[in-house]
Design a protein around this motif. Structure first.
Motif, PDB file in Angstrom:
ATOM      1  N   GLY A 192       0.803  -1.221   0.000  1.00 51.86           N
ATOM      2  CA  GLY A 192       0.000   0.000   0.000  1.00 51.86           C
ATOM      3  C   GLY A 192       0.830   1.262   0.000  1.00 51.86           C
ATOM      4  N   ALA A 193       1.881   1.303   0.805  1.00 52.60           N
ATOM      5  CA  ALA A 193       2.710   2.511   0.900  1.00 52.60           C
ATOM      6  C   ALA A 193       3.753   2.599  -0.212  1.00 52.60           C
ATOM      7  CB  ALA A 193       3.402   2.546   2.262  1.00 52.60           C
ATOM      8  N   GLU A 194       4.298   1.461  -0.645  1.00 51.99           N
ATOM      9  CA  GLU A 194       5.397   1.489  -1.609  1.00 51.99           C
ATOM     10  C   GLU A 194       4.986   1.241  -3.060  1.00 51.99           C
ATOM     11  OE1 GLU A 194       9.070  -0.504  -0.256  1.00 51.99           O
ATOM     12  OE2 GLU A 194       7.964  -0.872   1.616  1.00 51.99           O
ATOM     13  N   ASP A 195       3.826   0.602  -3.264  1.00 48.48           N
ATOM     14  CA  ASP A 195       3.387   0.280  -4.629  1.00 48.48           C
ATOM     15  C   ASP A 195       1.858   0.328  -4.712  1.00 48.48           C
ATOM     16  OD1 ASP A 195       3.522  -0.519  -7.305  1.00 48.48           O
ATOM     17  OD2 ASP A 195       3.645  -2.643  -6.800  1.00 48.48           O
ATOM     18  N   PRO A 196       1.249   1.466  -4.401  1.00 52.42           N
ATOM     19  CA  PRO A 196      -0.214   1.525  -4.321  1.00 52.42           C
ATOM     20  C   PRO A 196      -0.940   1.286  -5.642  1.00 52.42           C
ATOM     21  CG  PRO A 196       0.716   3.728  -4.106  1.00 52.42           C
ATOM     22  CD  PRO A 196       1.869   2.753  -4.090  1.00 52.42           C
ATOM     23  N   GLN A 197      -0.308   1.583  -6.776  1.00 51.67           N
ATOM     24  CA  GLN A 197      -0.962   1.363  -8.070  1.00 51.67           C
ATOM     25  C   GLN A 197      -0.658  -0.008  -8.674  1.00 51.67           C
ATOM     26  OE1 GLN A 197       1.009   4.279  -7.732  1.00 51.67           O
ATOM     27  NE2 GLN A 197      -0.717   5.576  -7.159  1.00 51.67           N
ATOM     28  N   GLY A 198       0.181  -0.797  -8.014  1.00 50.13           N
ATOM     29  CA  GLY A 198       0.517  -2.116  -8.535  1.00 50.13           C
ATOM     30  C   GLY A 198       1.415  -2.066  -9.755  1.00 50.13           C
ATOM     31  N   HIS A 199       2.203  -1.007  -9.908  1.00 46.73           N
ATOM     32  CA  HIS A 199       3.080  -0.890 -11.082  1.00 46.73           C
ATOM     33  C   HIS A 199       4.323  -1.764 -10.975  1.00 46.73           C
ATOM     34  CE1 HIS A 199       1.301   3.274 -12.234  1.00 46.73           C
ATOM     35  NE2 HIS A 199       0.464   2.283 -12.400  1.00 46.73           N
ATOM     36  N   ARG A 200       4.758  -2.052  -9.765  1.00 42.20           N
ATOM     37  CA  ARG A 200       5.922  -2.927  -9.582  1.00 42.20           C
ATOM     38  C   ARG A 200       5.476  -4.373  -9.401  1.00 42.20           C
ATOM     39  NH1 ARG A 200       9.080   0.835  -5.275  1.00 42.20           N
ATOM     40  NH2 ARG A 200       9.623   2.499  -6.721  1.00 42.20           N
ATOM     41  N   CYS A 201       4.521  -4.574  -8.532  1.00 40.01           N
ATOM     42  CA  CYS A 201       3.979  -5.912  -8.260  1.00 40.01           C
ATOM     43  C   CYS A 201       2.478  -5.857  -8.536  1.00 40.01           C
ATOM     44  CB  CYS A 201       4.248  -6.296  -6.796  1.00 40.01           C
ATOM     45  SG  CYS A 201       3.695  -7.953  -6.387  1.00 40.01           S
ATOM     46  N   PRO A 202       2.021  -6.399  -9.661  1.00 45.46           N
ATOM     47  CA  PRO A 202       0.612  -6.291 -10.036  1.00 45.46           C
ATOM     48  C   PRO A 202      -0.347  -6.795  -8.951  1.00 45.46           C
ATOM     49  CG  PRO A 202       1.898  -7.150 -11.857  1.00 45.46           C
ATOM     50  CD  PRO A 202       2.809  -7.128 -10.657  1.00 45.46           C
ATOM     51  N   PHE A 203      -1.535  -6.179  -8.888  1.00 45.38           N
ATOM     52  CA  PHE A 203      -2.539  -6.532  -7.882  1.00 45.38           C
ATOM     53  C   PHE A 203      -2.869  -8.021  -7.876  1.00 45.38           C
ATOM     54  CE2 PHE A 203      -4.018  -2.036  -8.769  1.00 45.38           C
ATOM     55  CZ  PHE A 203      -3.429  -1.518  -7.631  1.00 45.38           C
ATOM     56  N   GLY A 204      -2.903  -8.640  -9.037  1.00 41.74           N
ATOM     57  CA  GLY A 204      -3.294 -10.045  -9.129  1.00 41.74           C
ATOM     58  C   GLY A 204      -2.175 -11.044  -8.950  1.00 41.74           C
ATOM     59  N   SER A 205      -0.947 -10.596  -8.670  1.00 37.92           N
ATOM     60  CA  SER A 205       0.169 -11.528  -8.525  1.00 37.92           C
ATOM     61  C   SER A 205      -0.041 -12.447  -7.321  1.00 37.92           C
ATOM     62  CB  SER A 205       1.483 -10.765  -8.373  1.00 37.92           C
ATOM     63  OG  SER A 205       1.504 -10.072  -7.141  1.00 37.92           O
ATOM     64  N   HIS A 206       0.579 -13.597  -7.372  1.00 37.29           N
ATOM     65  CA  HIS A 206       0.393 -14.600  -6.318  1.00 37.29           C
ATOM     66  C   HIS A 206       0.775 -14.066  -4.942  1.00 37.29           C
ATOM     67  CE1 HIS A 206       0.183 -18.449  -4.334  1.00 37.29           C
ATOM     68  NE2 HIS A 206       1.422 -18.279  -3.894  1.00 37.29           N
ATOM     69  N   VAL A 207       1.920 -13.402  -4.841  1.00 39.01           N
ATOM     70  CA  VAL A 207       2.384 -12.936  -3.533  1.00 39.01           C
ATOM     71  C   VAL A 207       1.460 -11.854  -2.975  1.00 39.01           C
ATOM     72  CG1 VAL A 207       4.009 -11.185  -4.370  1.00 39.01           C
ATOM     73  CG2 VAL A 207       4.449 -12.330  -2.223  1.00 39.01           C
ATOM     74  N   ARG A 208       0.915 -11.020  -3.828  1.00 44.71           N
ATOM     75  CA  ARG A 208       0.024  -9.950  -3.366  1.00 44.71           C
ATOM     76  C   ARG A 208      -1.340 -10.511  -2.970  1.00 44.71           C
ATOM     77  NH1 ARG A 208       0.880  -4.020  -5.532  1.00 44.71           N
ATOM     78  NH2 ARG A 208      -0.448  -2.931  -4.081  1.00 44.71           N
ATOM     79  N   ARG A 209      -1.819 -11.510  -3.687  1.00 46.05           N
ATOM     80  CA  ARG A 209      -3.101 -12.126  -3.349  1.00 46.05           C
ATOM     81  C   ARG A 209      -3.005 -12.929  -2.049  1.00 46.05           C
ATOM     82  NH1 ARG A 209      -7.365 -13.203  -6.731  1.00 46.05           N
ATOM     83  NH2 ARG A 209      -7.322 -12.214  -8.754  1.00 46.05           N
ATOM     84  N   SER A 210      -1.919 -13.639  -1.867  1.00 49.00           N
ATOM     85  CA  SER A 210      -1.819 -14.506  -0.688  1.00 49.00           C
ATOM     86  C   SER A 210      -1.493 -13.738   0.593  1.00 49.00           C
ATOM     87  CB  SER A 210      -0.815 -15.632  -0.913  1.00 49.00           C
ATOM     88  OG  SER A 210       0.448 -15.114  -1.245  1.00 49.00           O
ATOM     89  N   ASN A 211      -0.991 -12.511   0.466  1.00 48.53           N
ATOM     90  CA  ASN A 211      -0.740 -11.661   1.629  1.00 48.53           C
ATOM     91  C   ASN A 211      -0.756 -10.202   1.166  1.00 48.53           C
ATOM     92  OD1 ASN A 211       0.013 -10.479   4.019  1.00 48.53           O
ATOM     93  ND2 ASN A 211       2.040 -11.401   4.100  1.00 48.53           N
ATOM     94  N   PRO A 212      -1.947  -9.608   1.039  1.00 52.33           N
ATOM     95  CA  PRO A 212      -2.043  -8.252   0.505  1.00 52.33           C
ATOM     96  C   PRO A 212      -1.497  -7.160   1.419  1.00 52.33           C
ATOM     97  CG  PRO A 212      -4.208  -9.067   1.088  1.00 52.33           C
ATOM     98  CD  PRO A 212      -3.259 -10.199   1.263  1.00 52.33           C
ATOM     99  N   ARG A 213      -1.127  -7.522   2.638  1.00 48.13           N
ATOM    100  CA  ARG A 213      -0.541  -6.591   3.593  1.00 48.13           C
ATOM    101  C   ARG A 213      -1.441  -5.382   3.793  1.00 48.13           C
ATOM    102  NH1 ARG A 213       5.643  -7.850   3.380  1.00 48.13           N
ATOM    103  NH2 ARG A 213       5.509  -9.851   2.343  1.00 48.13           N
ATOM    104  N   ASP A 214      -0.970  -4.211   3.427  1.00 43.80           N
ATOM    105  CA  ASP A 214      -1.718  -2.976   3.686  1.00 43.80           C
ATOM    106  C   ASP A 214      -2.379  -2.397   2.437  1.00 43.80           C
ATOM    107  OD1 ASP A 214       0.638  -2.307   2.421  1.00 43.80           O
ATOM    108  OD2 ASP A 214       0.839  -0.407   3.477  1.00 43.80           O
ATOM    109  N   SER A 215      -2.578  -3.203   1.402  1.00 42.22           N
ATOM    110  CA  SER A 215      -2.998  -2.640   0.121  1.00 42.22           C
ATOM    111  C   SER A 215      -4.501  -2.646  -0.145  1.00 42.22           C
ATOM    112  CB  SER A 215      -2.287  -3.367  -1.023  1.00 42.22           C
ATOM    113  OG  SER A 215      -2.722  -4.695  -1.114  1.00 42.22           O
ATOM    114  N   LEU A 216      -5.323  -3.153   0.756  1.00 41.79           N
ATOM    115  CA  LEU A 216      -6.754  -3.252   0.458  1.00 41.79           C
ATOM    116  C   LEU A 216      -7.584  -2.094   1.003  1.00 41.79           C
ATOM    117  CD1 LEU A 216      -7.282  -7.091   0.948  1.00 41.79           C
ATOM    118  CD2 LEU A 216      -6.937  -5.826  -1.172  1.00 41.79           C
ATOM    119  N   GLY A 217      -6.944  -1.071   1.514  1.00 39.87           N
ATOM    120  CA  GLY A 217      -7.675   0.084   2.024  1.00 39.87           C
ATOM    121  C   GLY A 217      -6.729   1.235   2.295  1.00 39.87           C
ATOM    122  N   ASP A 218      -7.313   2.399   2.632  1.00 39.89           N
ATOM    123  CA  ASP A 218      -6.503   3.597   2.847  1.00 39.89           C
ATOM    124  C   ASP A 218      -5.839   3.650   4.219  1.00 39.89           C
ATOM    125  OD1 ASP A 218      -7.109   4.501   0.306  1.00 39.89           O
ATOM    126  OD2 ASP A 218      -8.907   5.558   0.985  1.00 39.89           O
TER     127      ASP A 218
END
Length: 178
Positions: free
Chosen positions: A30-56
């Motif tokens: 969420g803080a380092e790649d909010p638009q998913g330009h480095r690690c796409p939103f649908g990537s395996h690592v982001r889906r299995s642990n979205p960390r802080d990216s699902l809200g503001d």
């Protein structure tokens, strides 16, 4: 599609790759790649642990995400080919968790195989989500969005099981009953 380079380093911190670096795990989507330009939103690592990216509210998202964390490990295996057949290759996936429904099942159903995860549409995890050869994967960038279509199914599940592993306190209790 995975969200990490082959050596384990993250796309978030190393978008161009940095061979020889140690795998990193202390980053924030969420803080380092909010638009998913480095690690796409649908990537395996982001889906299995979205960390802080699902809200503001990043702190709240981290707290919520920690309720669903699992300890996971994959081990590759290979059975030699018999006669003229192909060698069987695969991955033995293991995970430990306290609450199967709140952790593993939640991750699988709500994040990994959900077709609407993080605002995506008709898209599942590209590596382990069932796609029947009709998978999609969205790659956002400053220049626009690229959508890969017709992604084949990469994983075939051959079996599985849930196994009880007692805690230390449970083992002490069982030992006291002997």
């Amino acid at each position: 599609m995975l969200g990490r380079w082959q050596d384990g380093t993250s796309l978030v911190r190393n978008p161009e790759g940095r061979p020889g670096r140690r795998p990193d795990n202390d980053y924030s989507f969420g803080a380092e790649d909010p638009q998913g330009h480095r690690c796409p939103f649908g990537s395996h690592v982001r889906r299995s642990n979205p960390r802080d990216s699902l809200g503001d509210d990043h702190a709240t998202q981290i707290r919520i995400g920690k309720r669903h964390r699992i300890l996971r490990m994959g081990r590759p295996y290979e059975k030699p080919a018999k006669r003229q057949g192909k060698a069987e290759k695969g991955l033995l996936f293991m995970c430990l968790n306290v609450d199967i429904e709140r952790q593993y099942e939640f991750i699988q159903q709500t994040w990994v195989t959900a077709s609407s995860f993080h605002g995506l549409s008709a898209e599942k995890d590209p590596t382990i989500g069932s796609s029947d050869g009709k998978g999609r994967f969205t790659i956002p960038s400053w220049d626009g969005v690229t959508v890969l279509k017709g992604i084949p199914q990469f994983v075939t599940t051959l079996g599985g099981g849930y196994f009880f592993l007692p805690s230390r306190s449970a083992l002490r209790y069982l030992a006291s009953r002997l």
